[in-house]
Design an enzyme around this catalytic site. Sequence first.
Site, short mmCIF file in Angstrom:
data_model
loop_
_atom_site.label_atom_id
_atom_site.label_comp_id
_atom_site.label_asym_id
_atom_site.label_seq_id
_atom_site.Cartn_x
_atom_site.Cartn_y
_atom_site.Cartn_z
N ASP A 1 -1.26 -18.68 2.83
CA ASP A 1 -2.06 -19.43 1.81
C ASP A 1 -2.74 -20.50 2.65
O ASP A 1 -3.93 -20.78 2.88
CB ASP A 1 -1.41 -20.19 0.70
CG ASP A 1 0.01 -20.30 0.84
OD1 ASP A 1 0.69 -20.16 1.80
OD2 ASP A 1 0.55 -21.04 -0.20
N TYR B 1 0.83 -1.19 -0.15
CA TYR B 1 0.05 0.09 0.00
C TYR B 1 0.90 1.05 -0.01
O TYR B 1 0.47 2.41 0.28
CB TYR B 1 -0.87 -0.12 1.26
CG TYR B 1 -1.96 -0.94 1.12
CD1 TYR B 1 -1.66 -2.28 1.12
CD2 TYR B 1 -3.48 -0.81 0.83
CE1 TYR B 1 -2.77 -3.43 0.94
CE2 TYR B 1 -4.37 -1.59 0.83
CZ TYR B 1 -3.86 -3.03 0.80
OH TYR B 1 -4.94 -4.06 0.82
N ASP C 1 -5.86 -6.96 4.92
CA ASP C 1 -7.09 -6.47 4.14
C ASP C 1 -7.89 -7.78 3.79
O ASP C 1 -9.13 -7.94 3.94
CB ASP C 1 -6.67 -5.78 2.95
CG ASP C 1 -7.77 -4.85 2.32
OD1 ASP C 1 -8.68 -5.00 2.68
OD2 ASP C 1 -7.21 -4.41 1.30
#
Length: 345
Positions: free
Chosen positions: A203, A123, A227
């Site tokens: 994952d 970000y 997020d």
Amino acid sequence: MLRVVVIPGDGIGPEVTDATLKVVEATGVNVQWDLYEAGADVLTKYGTPVPDEVLAAVASVGIALKGPITTPVGTGFASANVMLRKRLNLYANVRPIRSLPGVSTKFPNVDLVVVRENSEDLYSGLEHIVVPGVVESLKIITETACMRIGRYAFQYAQRNGRRKVTSVHKANIMKLADGLFLECLRRVARDFPDIEYNEMIVDNTCMQLVMRPEQFDVMVMENLYGDILSDLGAGLIGGLGLTASANIGEGGIAMFEAVHGSAPDIAGRNLANPIALILSAAMMLRHAGEIDAGKSIEDAVLSVLAEGSCMTRDLGGSASTTEMRDAVIAAMGRQPQGLGQASAS
Ligand code: NAI
């Protein structure tokens, strides 16, 4: 008197914000709302989606309640949400995810908190075209930010009687960036011997979350993983209409908002579920020391959900935003089991 900067946002923002302000007012807390705008509507006037006066107001008042703000996909201006978090240095995004009575899901025993690093990672907004057809997008990870979010996560666990902190990472591939994150978290963990610490690759974490979410307690991670995983977590407990969050900065400054976005597909139709922002406001009240008021809102929400006759469309019912607001206000004062550790700080 409690003073709060309110940024209603756009899309469903004004509707859920209006409902939330009325619920907070019904607690009897003496509160002054300072209203400010941010997002596309102010862009032409100020040349930025977050005018300096908004940043200055939040910085001086110290507490903000924010509705969602739309960010154009692929093109257009940078996210006002990310800008607010970065410019105000709101480095910790705290997202409690807990099963709620009356909301039937596959997992009745979810009770975890995502602590998302809010200031860096992918970000950074640093992207450029190397040559046509090739784009470089920079993932920035610093020791300072990793140590800070690590300490926040462990201190949060300690303050809220939680027993375990899980670091979520991809250090098998991003050996330097996520490797630094893990190295910092391990260092912090050594200072908290009473709190169990483990690590999980992101994952695998996704799979574990949808198979055995009850194994998680406090989860700490970089910005992008946080997020994504917090939306996954929202799905575990009944959807985005229910998940609250706090953005915490240094010196006590804090901004409270729902995890969800501006939901353009249902905006302006009195259909949005206001509970996520209402619970964010309850976190805000706890943060401001108004513990009883925060708890009375949480209890009222639990009672409405458990009772089940007023459910918005996302929860399988047909109640409107304003009907949900009124049901929560009517339930205020009833005392079912508390939400427990939905604190922000
Ligand atoms: P979204 O969260 O707005 O919507 C995803 C789905 O969840 C939609 O089907 C929507 O109708 C539903 N939903 C969300 N909140 C709901 C609520 N309170 N009640 C009932 N249903 C609800 O995510 P999406 O569509 O990816 O993003 C829309 C816009 O919001 C984008 O511009 C995005 O950048 C922005 N956004 C802003 C955030 C913020 O202000 N903090 C956070 C996430 C997205």
